[in-house]
Write a protein that holds these residues in place. Structure first.
Motif, mmCIF file in Angstrom:
data_model
loop_
_atom_site.group_PDB
_atom_site.id
_atom_site.type_symbol
_atom_site.label_atom_id
_atom_site.label_comp_id
_atom_site.label_asym_id
_atom_site.label_seq_id
_atom_site.Cartn_x
_atom_site.Cartn_y
_atom_site.Cartn_z
ATOM 1 N N GLY A 36 2.074 -0.072 0.143
ATOM 2 C CA GLY A 36 1.543 0.855 1.152
ATOM 3 C C GLY A 36 1.021 0.099 2.358
ATOM 4 O O GLY A 36 1.515 -0.991 2.691
ATOM 5 N N VAL A 37 0.007 0.667 3.005
ATOM 6 C CA VAL A 37 -0.530 0.117 4.247
ATOM 7 C C VAL A 37 -0.958 -1.347 4.072
ATOM 8 O O VAL A 37 -0.566 -2.229 4.845
ATOM 9 C CB VAL A 37 -1.762 0.957 4.690
ATOM 10 N N ILE A 38 -1.759 -1.603 3.044
ATOM 11 C CA ILE A 38 -2.328 -2.943 2.875
ATOM 12 C C ILE A 38 -1.282 -3.911 2.302
ATOM 13 O O ILE A 38 -1.194 -5.067 2.729
ATOM 14 C CB ILE A 38 -3.589 -2.857 1.981
ATOM 15 N N ASP B 78 6.709 -1.766 -6.091
ATOM 16 C CA ASP B 78 5.998 -0.484 -6.006
ATOM 17 C C ASP B 78 6.566 0.429 -7.086
ATOM 18 O O ASP B 78 7.734 0.286 -7.486
ATOM 19 C CB ASP B 78 6.201 0.162 -4.625
ATOM 20 N N GLN C 201 9.057 3.711 -1.389
ATOM 21 C CA GLN C 201 7.967 2.997 -0.711
ATOM 22 C C GLN C 201 8.383 1.561 -0.373
ATOM 23 O O GLN C 201 8.019 1.036 0.670
ATOM 24 C CB GLN C 201 6.716 2.956 -1.599
ATOM 25 N N VAL D 296 -2.634 -1.280 -4.993
ATOM 26 C CA VAL D 296 -2.380 0.126 -5.351
ATOM 27 C C VAL D 296 -3.608 0.938 -4.968
ATOM 28 O O VAL D 296 -4.650 0.371 -4.633
ATOM 29 C CB VAL D 296 -2.019 0.274 -6.861
ATOM 30 N N GLU E 251 -7.089 3.093 -4.578
ATOM 31 C CA GLU E 251 -8.441 2.745 -5.066
ATOM 32 C C GLU E 251 -8.842 3.645 -6.243
ATOM 33 O O GLU E 251 -9.601 4.605 -6.090
ATOM 34 C CB GLU E 251 -9.412 2.898 -3.888
ATOM 35 N N LYS F 205 -5.854 0.824 -11.544
ATOM 36 C CA LYS F 205 -5.850 -0.640 -11.345
ATOM 37 C C LYS F 205 -6.000 -1.358 -12.684
ATOM 38 O O LYS F 205 -5.325 -2.358 -12.935
ATOM 39 C CB LYS F 205 -6.971 -1.047 -10.377
ATOM 40 N N SER G 120 -6.962 -6.170 -3.984
ATOM 41 C CA SER G 120 -7.375 -5.868 -2.606
ATOM 42 C C SER G 120 -8.499 -4.840 -2.565
ATOM 43 O O SER G 120 -8.862 -4.367 -1.484
ATOM 44 C CB SER G 120 -6.191 -5.297 -1.809
ATOM 45 N N SER H 197 -11.491 -2.328 -2.137
ATOM 46 C CA SER H 197 -12.557 -2.303 -1.134
ATOM 47 C C SER H 197 -13.919 -2.254 -1.802
ATOM 48 O O SER H 197 -14.901 -2.708 -1.227
ATOM 49 C CB SER H 197 -12.444 -1.055 -0.255
ATOM 50 N N PRO I 155 -9.305 -7.495 2.009
ATOM 51 C CA PRO I 155 -9.005 -7.657 3.436
ATOM 52 C C PRO I 155 -9.712 -6.572 4.258
ATOM 53 O O PRO I 155 -10.297 -5.658 3.697
ATOM 54 C CB PRO I 155 -7.496 -7.446 3.478
ATOM 55 N N ASN J 181 -9.051 -3.761 7.331
ATOM 56 C CA ASN J 181 -7.957 -3.064 8.013
ATOM 57 C C ASN J 181 -8.120 -3.095 9.526
ATOM 58 O O ASN J 181 -9.205 -2.786 10.006
ATOM 59 C CB ASN J 181 -7.911 -1.601 7.539
#
Ligand code: NAI
Length: 319
Positions: A15-17, A36, A41, A95, A97, A102, A122, A124, A146, A148
């Motif tokens: 995805g985005v991250i 994925d 995706q 994946v 949150e 996870k 990753s 948050s 990370p 964003n």
């Protein structure tokens, strides 16, 4: 696909991250395998990465010393997790949150990895002690959080599980530096890690000031964008103290009483009531209407600003 002497990194979740990590690792010369649960995706990610890299090249902002085509040739999709992790030196989980999801993925990875690969999340805000509980390879596990958009904001918070081996932290730190990111070590896990604790402290006081009618939402934001934020892009709050007097000790001698006096007036944790949210929203929408087009355009503008700031920072640092 090109093989890479730098090593192979697996991204779990495209995805985005996951896409941003893929671009960063490729910029550092690493071979990247994108995995994925949704095949589409992976296809979307590969297409999106190609477009992004071309745009970055046109803007003169592509990271690393390799060309777009060289970097793209390092990235491939892999629909099979077992195949993807074979020979990998680092696995970056990206994946959604969701603790149970996870944990399920880490348990699966735990059963197929060797003793050398680093297993990095990753997340948050999920605690390493929960994420990695009971894993055989817990010494090799770490959170690498990370910010964003990671391609433009280099900070990565490294948060160990209590049983994470020091070499895992050191290796992840070195790897992040190699791909041009700026890692920092959180010594012990804490809710929100460090970045979000600071961010929430700011949001909390911002909300109280607006709620109490002391400042309008847009003027509040100006205090950051035209005031504090100007210096915070270069020096943190502690160095600011150091420089704003004759060193830290002098700052504390001069200002600690005044700071305590103001800090005692801070209110409780805001409820983030609907009424205040609507008031803030009204002000925000005058600048950026909350439809997808306007929000996307503003995000793009923000990313361009961040890209230019990153260029400026690379020219003026290190001192
Ligand atoms: P996203 O929703 O954009 O991407 C998640 C991807 O994971 C999707 O492609 C999905 O198909 C895939 N996925 C779902 N279940 C899977 C499974 N069982 N196996 C493999 N792939 C699976 O999420 P996003 O925003 O990229 O976030 C990923 C992680 O990064 C989250 O933990 C988030 O907290 C963290 N993060 C997000 C930031 C953000 O601003 N988006 C910033 C920093 C960290």
């Amino acid at each position: 696909m090109a093989s890479s002497a730098a090593g192979c990194v697996v991204i779990v979740g495209s995805g985005v991250i996951g896409r941003s990590w893929a671009m960063l690792f490729a910029s550092g010369g690493f071979q990247v395998k994108l995995y994925d649960i949704e095949q589409q995706q992976i296809r979307n990610a590969l297409e999106n990465i190609r477009k992004e890299m071309k745009l970055l090249e046109q803007a003169g902002s592509l990271k690393g010393s390799l060309s777009v085509e060289e970097q793209l040739s390092l990235i491939s999709g892999c629909p099979n997790i077992q195949e993807a992790v074979e020979g990998a030196m680092h696995i970056q989980e990206c994946v959604p949150e969701d603790l149970e999801l996870k944990k399920k993925i880490f348990a699966q990875l735990d059963s197929i990895i060797d003793d050398r690969v680093i297993l990095s999340s990753s997340t948050s805000c999920l605690m390493p002690s929960k994420l990695f509980a009971g894993l055989v390879h817990v010494k090799q596990c770490i959170v690498a959080h990370p910010v964003n958009p990671p391609y433009y904001i280099p900070l990565v918070e490294l948060v160990p599980h209590p049983e994470t081996a020091p070499t895992t932290v050191d290796r992840t730190h070195a790897l992040m530096k190699k791909i041009g990111q700026c890692p920092m070590r959180v010594q012990k896990e804490v809710a929100g890690f460090v970045l979000n604790r600071l961010q929430y402290a700011i949001i909390s006081e911002a909300w109280r000031l607006v709620e109490e009618g002391i400042v309008s939402p847009s003027d509040l934001d100006l205090v950051m964008s035209e005031g504090l934020g100007m210096r915070y892009a270069f020096i943190g709050p502690l160095e600011t103290m150091h420089l704003n007097a004759e060193g830290m000790l002098s700052y504390c001698d001069r200002y600690s009483e005044g700071m305590k006096h103001v800090l005692k007036t801070f209110g409780p944790i805001p409820e983030f009531s609907r009424a205040t949210a609507e008031k803030v929203n009204q002000d925000m929408c005058m600048k950026v209407p909350d439809d997808p087009e306007h929000l996307a355009a503003r995000r793009q503008w923000r990313d361009e600003c961040l890209m230019r700031l990153a260029k400026l920072k690379s020219q003026v640092q290190p001192q």
